[in-house]
Design a protein around this motif. Structure first.
Motif, PDB file in Angstrom:
ATOM      1  N   ARG A 134       8.948   7.653   6.059  1.00 56.87           N
ATOM      2  CA  ARG A 134      10.079   8.320   5.389  1.00 56.87           C
ATOM      3  C   ARG A 134      10.629   7.458   4.247  1.00 56.87           C
ATOM      4  NH1 ARG A 134      12.671  10.642  11.023  1.00 56.87           N
ATOM      5  NH2 ARG A 134      10.806  11.828  11.560  1.00 56.87           N
ATOM      6  N   THR A 135       9.702   6.818   3.557  1.00 58.56           N
ATOM      7  CA  THR A 135      10.069   5.902   2.474  1.00 58.56           C
ATOM      8  C   THR A 135       9.239   6.234   1.233  1.00 58.56           C
ATOM      9  OG1 THR A 135      10.579   4.191   4.118  1.00 58.56           O
ATOM     10  CG2 THR A 135      10.205   3.438   1.865  1.00 58.56           C
ATOM     11  N   PRO A 136       9.631   7.292   0.511  1.00 61.41           N
ATOM     12  CA  PRO A 136       8.870   7.623  -0.697  1.00 61.41           C
ATOM     13  C   PRO A 136       9.082   6.573  -1.790  1.00 61.41           C
ATOM     14  CG  PRO A 136      10.826   9.027  -0.492  1.00 61.41           C
ATOM     15  CD  PRO A 136      10.746   8.211   0.770  1.00 61.41           C
ATOM     16  N   THR A 181     -11.648  15.473  -3.029  1.00 62.36           N
ATOM     17  CA  THR A 181     -12.043  16.879  -3.103  1.00 62.36           C
ATOM     18  C   THR A 181     -12.554  17.444  -1.781  1.00 62.36           C
ATOM     19  OG1 THR A 181     -12.720  16.343  -5.372  1.00 62.36           O
ATOM     20  CG2 THR A 181     -13.273  18.535  -4.573  1.00 62.36           C
ATOM     21  N   GLY A 182     -11.782  17.267  -0.736  1.00 62.11           N
ATOM     22  CA  GLY A 182     -12.132  17.939   0.517  1.00 62.11           C
ATOM     23  C   GLY A 182     -13.175  17.229   1.338  1.00 62.11           C
ATOM     24  N   LEU A 183     -13.609  16.035   0.928  1.00 67.57           N
ATOM     25  CA  LEU A 183     -14.539  15.292   1.785  1.00 67.57           C
ATOM     26  C   LEU A 183     -14.132  13.811   1.819  1.00 67.57           C
ATOM     27  CD1 LEU A 183     -16.900  16.350   3.512  1.00 67.57           C
ATOM     28  CD2 LEU A 183     -18.412  15.088   2.015  1.00 67.57           C
ATOM     29  N   GLY A 184     -12.921  13.601   2.324  1.00 67.33           N
ATOM     30  CA  GLY A 184     -12.401  12.242   2.293  1.00 67.33           C
ATOM     31  C   GLY A 184     -12.193  11.596   3.652  1.00 67.33           C
ATOM     32  N   GLY A 243     -11.748  17.478  10.286  1.00 63.57           N
ATOM     33  CA  GLY A 243     -12.235  16.400  11.141  1.00 63.57           C
ATOM     34  C   GLY A 243     -13.731  16.137  11.011  1.00 63.57           C
ATOM     35  N   PHE A 244     -14.350  16.630   9.926  1.00 63.53           N
ATOM     36  CA  PHE A 244     -15.745  16.279   9.648  1.00 63.53           C
ATOM     37  C   PHE A 244     -15.722  14.907   8.973  1.00 63.53           C
ATOM     38  CE2 PHE A 244     -18.431  20.275   9.792  1.00 63.53           C
ATOM     39  CZ  PHE A 244     -17.461  21.077  10.384  1.00 63.53           C
ATOM     40  N   CYS A 245     -16.183  13.899   9.686  1.00 64.22           N
ATOM     41  CA  CYS A 245     -16.192  12.553   9.118  1.00 64.22           C
ATOM     42  C   CYS A 245     -17.617  12.309   8.623  1.00 64.22           C
ATOM     43  CB  CYS A 245     -15.784  11.550  10.205  1.00 64.22           C
ATOM     44  SG  CYS A 245     -15.592   9.879   9.606  1.00 64.22           S
ATOM     45  N   LEU A 249       3.069  -1.222   4.178  1.00 64.17           N
ATOM     46  CA  LEU A 249       2.582   0.140   3.907  1.00 64.17           C
ATOM     47  C   LEU A 249       3.784   1.077   3.810  1.00 64.17           C
ATOM     48  CD1 LEU A 249      -0.463   1.912   5.467  1.00 64.17           C
ATOM     49  CD2 LEU A 249       1.667   3.127   5.183  1.00 64.17           C
ATOM     50  N   LEU A 250       3.842   1.843   2.718  1.00 63.45           N
ATOM     51  CA  LEU A 250       4.979   2.736   2.472  1.00 63.45           C
ATOM     52  C   LEU A 250       4.509   4.180   2.484  1.00 63.45           C
ATOM     53  CD1 LEU A 250       6.244   0.667  -0.566  1.00 63.45           C
ATOM     54  CD2 LEU A 250       7.324   0.739   1.689  1.00 63.45           C
ATOM     55  N   GLU A 251       5.061   4.976   3.389  1.00 63.90           N
ATOM     56  CA  GLU A 251       4.690   6.393   3.479  1.00 63.90           C
ATOM     57  C   GLU A 251       5.935   7.247   3.261  1.00 63.90           C
ATOM     58  OE1 GLU A 251       2.294   8.730   3.695  1.00 63.90           O
ATOM     59  OE2 GLU A 251       3.934  10.152   3.958  1.00 63.90           O
ATOM     60  N   GLY A 252       5.801   8.237   2.357  1.00 65.70           N
ATOM     61  CA  GLY A 252       6.954   9.061   1.992  1.00 65.70           C
ATOM     62  C   GLY A 252       7.464   9.938   3.110  1.00 65.70           C
ATOM     63  N   ARG A 253       6.591  10.370   4.001  1.00 64.43           N
ATOM     64  CA  ARG A 253       7.044  11.193   5.138  1.00 64.43           C
ATOM     65  C   ARG A 253       6.604  10.515   6.435  1.00 64.43           C
ATOM     66  NH1 ARG A 253       6.470  17.537   3.844  1.00 64.43           N
ATOM     67  NH2 ARG A 253       6.773  17.521   6.089  1.00 64.43           N
ATOM     68  N   GLU A 254       5.647  11.144   7.163  1.00 66.07           N
ATOM     69  CA  GLU A 254       5.150  10.462   8.359  1.00 66.07           C
ATOM     70  C   GLU A 254       3.660  10.174   8.178  1.00 66.07           C
ATOM     71  OE1 GLU A 254       6.710  13.723   9.330  1.00 66.07           O
ATOM     72  OE2 GLU A 254       8.587  12.628   9.089  1.00 66.07           O
ATOM     73  N   VAL A 286       0.869  -1.171   0.000  1.00 63.27           N
ATOM     74  CA  VAL A 286       0.000   0.000   0.000  1.00 63.27           C
ATOM     75  C   VAL A 286       0.906   1.220   0.000  1.00 63.27           C
ATOM     76  CG1 VAL A 286      -1.767   1.253   1.289  1.00 63.27           C
ATOM     77  CG2 VAL A 286      -1.744  -1.256   1.323  1.00 63.27           C
ATOM     78  N   VAL A 287       0.662   2.145  -0.928  1.00 59.50           N
ATOM     79  CA  VAL A 287       1.478   3.359  -0.991  1.00 59.50           C
ATOM     80  C   VAL A 287       0.640   4.527  -0.474  1.00 59.50           C
ATOM     81  CG1 VAL A 287       2.945   4.830  -2.421  1.00 59.50           C
ATOM     82  CG2 VAL A 287       2.615   2.426  -3.039  1.00 59.50           C
ATOM     83  N   GLY A 288       1.159   5.217   0.563  1.00 61.19           N
ATOM     84  CA  GLY A 288       0.468   6.369   1.140  1.00 61.19           C
ATOM     85  C   GLY A 288      -0.028   6.056   2.541  1.00 61.19           C
ATOM     86  N   GLY A 289       0.388   6.891   3.482  1.00 61.45           N
ATOM     87  CA  GLY A 289      -0.006   6.674   4.886  1.00 61.45           C
ATOM     88  C   GLY A 289      -0.986   7.713   5.378  1.00 61.45           C
ATOM     89  N   GLY A 290      -1.940   8.097   4.500  1.00 58.30           N
ATOM     90  CA  GLY A 290      -3.097   8.873   4.945  1.00 58.30           C
ATOM     91  C   GLY A 290      -4.236   7.890   5.185  1.00 58.30           C
ATOM     92  N   PHE A 291      -5.450   8.432   5.316  1.00 61.33           N
ATOM     93  CA  PHE A 291      -6.588   7.540   5.607  1.00 61.33           C
ATOM     94  C   PHE A 291      -6.784   6.491   4.519  1.00 61.33           C
ATOM     95  CE2 PHE A 291      -8.422  11.411   7.947  1.00 61.33           C
ATOM     96  CZ  PHE A 291      -7.874  11.010   9.141  1.00 61.33           C
ATOM     97  N   SER A 292      -6.556   6.882   3.233  1.00 67.53           N
ATOM     98  CA  SER A 292      -6.761   5.907   2.148  1.00 67.53           C
ATOM     99  C   SER A 292      -5.890   4.684   2.364  1.00 67.53           C
ATOM    100  CB  SER A 292      -6.357   6.492   0.796  1.00 67.53           C
ATOM    101  OG  SER A 292      -7.213   7.490   0.408  1.00 67.53           O
ATOM    102  N   GLY A 293      -4.596   4.935   2.546  1.00 64.70           N
ATOM    103  CA  GLY A 293      -3.657   3.822   2.688  1.00 64.70           C
ATOM    104  C   GLY A 293      -3.876   3.055   3.979  1.00 64.70           C
TER     105      GLY A 293
END
Ligand SMILES: Cc1cc2nc3c(=O)[nH]c(=O)nc-3n(C[C@H](O)[C@H](O)[C@H](O)COP(=O)(O)OP(=O)(O)OC[C@H]3O[C@@H](n4cnc5c(N)ncnc54)[C@H](O)[C@@H]3O)c2cc1C
Length: 464
Positions: free
Chosen positions: A213-215, A383-386, A80-82, A64-69, A39-46
């Motif tokens: 830290r693994t882009p 688009t701002g609602l993820g 934080g609107f879920c 899971l590979l995240e480029g920063r933190e 999985v690439v990306g350590g936001g909510f999607s990943g």
């Protein structure tokens, strides 16, 4: 209060990420590893993709590979609107998929229920409060939109409550309010950074190998496995899921569908209980106003007020850079609007100001797809609602990778792509014209000029 004074001591950082509770990042990837799913990306999607992959099949080896933190980007710095909506609101969903809106709304609400259950199951404490969300009208012409949405909600059997001026001001008191629409079940407020960190912990507990830290710099087909190159190593994986948000996609075809748009936020210092009592807000709902340029605002668990939105900024050329995280002109506008909305809070100051980048697409809601013979899946364009919808998108990616036909993969929303943006420099011209037209429409009682009407006719637009 003078906005400049109110902002003078604000830290130029996302409040949510600027806390001692931030975890130490996981190690970088050094060397070569193999996995069933990368999985690439350590936001909510990943994070949701990795977590649910393990829930579906605990024997699956997931990296899971995240480029920063984890959570440093949109996922850790948002409002934080879920929301339950997976279509960027009911109206947008109805316009685009009228035949599917009932299903899309139900799937979105199930997704929000499942988020709540999943957080409880994994012990993720992110101050999840199922308060619902109120859309307020502050100009006469916006009231019609609330009525329309209330009627649509009623036709879908939703618990939406139309509030007149007095009822609205009894909930939350602003002299600017003319009415409201409270979707009681349709949103929860969360602490987004703690949600990201909590999901990371849950992933680690289920055995996901997380590398920060693994882009990922390259992606190529290495025969039976896909190869992801990183600065100090490589992952060879049978399947890949991309959850890389607004950032330069590893799959070049996605560039046509995504533009990076900056959204800005202020956070106040904690508001003392007696000051907060002056505006009510006992039910702690998330709030948003109804213009094309809209504000969103909510309380934190220690009664700060997060106040964001209004200016959605596209920087010509689409560059993503740390310098764009700060925009003083927007912070001043936001601060001025804050005191106009809540004059009772005169003297309350801001502790933090920041911005972040969102992955805007022309239909305002995520799109999905596969590549490399369905061994790679992607989801982007929230688009701002993820905050909530990324979990739905993660499920779609896992469905697509499994090859299983599900209710989700049969949706037209999932099968069809948005209209691509034109290349630069036309892209900048089109977007800036649209932004200008939207601001003008707000100033002219919602009247849409010829350009916006043309875009409407093709189901296109610009939003945050
Ligand atoms: C200021 C602001 C306010 C918002 N408010 C709300 C809100 O209230 N409610 C709501 O629903 N949504 C809101 N959003 C949108 C929401 O935050 C996003 O839709 C959501 O977080 C997207 O999650 P993501 O995982 O897709 O993307 P991101 O959180 O951006 O994560 C993508 C990750 O991928 C990593 N990455 C990218 N490329 C690579 C690579 N090649 N290799 C390794 N890693 C890579 C990045 O470093 C990043 O961590 C807001 C966004 C912003 C910026």
């Amino acid at each position: 209060m003078d906005p400049l004074k109110a902002l003078a001591d604000a830290e130029r950082k996302p409040y949510w990420l600027d806390r001692a509770i931030a975890p130490e990042p996981s190690p970088r990837l050094v060397g070569q590893v193999s996995a069933d799913l990368a999985v690439v990306g350590g936001g909510f999607s990943g994070l949701w993709t990795a977590l649910m992959a393990k829930e579906r099949d605990p024997s699956l080896d997931v990296v899971l590979l995240e480029g920063r933190e984890i959570g440093w980007a949109a996922s850790g710095r948002n409002g934080g609107f879920c929301a339950a909506s997976i279509t960027h609101g009911l109206g947008n969903g109805l316009d685009r998929w009228p035949e599917e809106i009932g299903t899309l709304d139900r799937l979105g609400r199930e997704n929000l229920d499942e988020i709540e259950a999943s957080l409880a199951r994994h012990g993720v404490d992110c101050s999840f409060e199922r308060t619902g969300e109120v859309r307020v009208a502050t100009r006469d012409w916006e009231l019609g939109g609330l009525d329309e949405e209330a009627a649509l909600g009623a036709s879908l059997g939703l618990r939406m409550e139309r509030l007149d001026r007095e009822q609205m001001r009894a909930e939350v008191d602003s002299p600017t309010y003319l009415g409201g629409l409270w979707d009681r079940d349709g949103a929860a407020m969360v602490d987004p950074a703690r949600l990201a960190w909590g999901l990371r912990d849950a992933c680690l507990r289920l055995g996901v190998r997380v590398f920060e830290r693994t882009p990922v710099r390259s992606l190529r087909d290495g025969g039976s496995l896909l190869e992801l190159g990183t600065p100090l190593g490589m992952v060879r994986a049978s399947m890949v899921a991309l959850g890389t948000g607004a950032f330069a996609p590893l799959l070049s075809r996605l560039r046509h569908f995504l533009v990076p748009v900056y959204d800005y936020v202020l956070m106040t210092e904690p508001v003392p209980a007696e000051r907060l009592a002056e505006i009510g807000w006992r039910n702690r709902q998330g709030l948003g106003d109804s213009g094309n340029q809209f504000h969103y605002y909510r309380l934190t668990d220690d009664n700060r007020i997060l106040w964001g939105g209004y200016d959605a900024v596209y920087y010509n050329g689409g560059l993503i850079t740390a310098g764009h995280d700060q925009r003083d002109a927007t912070f001043e506008t936001l601060a001025r609007h804050f005191y106009e909305t809540f004059p009772q809070l005169e003297g309350v100051r801001f502790s933090h100001k920041w911005g972040g980048v969102i992955d805007t697409c022309s239909r305002f809601s995520a799109f999905f797809g596969t590549a490399y013979g369905s061994r790679l899946a992607y989801a982007a364009g929230y688009t701002g609602l993820g905050v909530g919808a990324t979990r739905f998108g993660a499920n779609v990616m896992l469905d697509l990778l499994s090859g299983e036909r599900t209710e989700r993969t049969r949706l037209r929303m999932v099968r069809r792509k948005p209209v691509p943006f034109p290349p630069e420099p036309l892209r900048s011209g089109v977007i800036q014209l649209t932004r200008w037209s939207l601001a003008r429409s707000d100033a002219q009682e919602g009247r849409r000029n010829a350009w916006l009407r043309t875009l409407d006719a093709f189901g296109l637009g610009f939003d945050s």
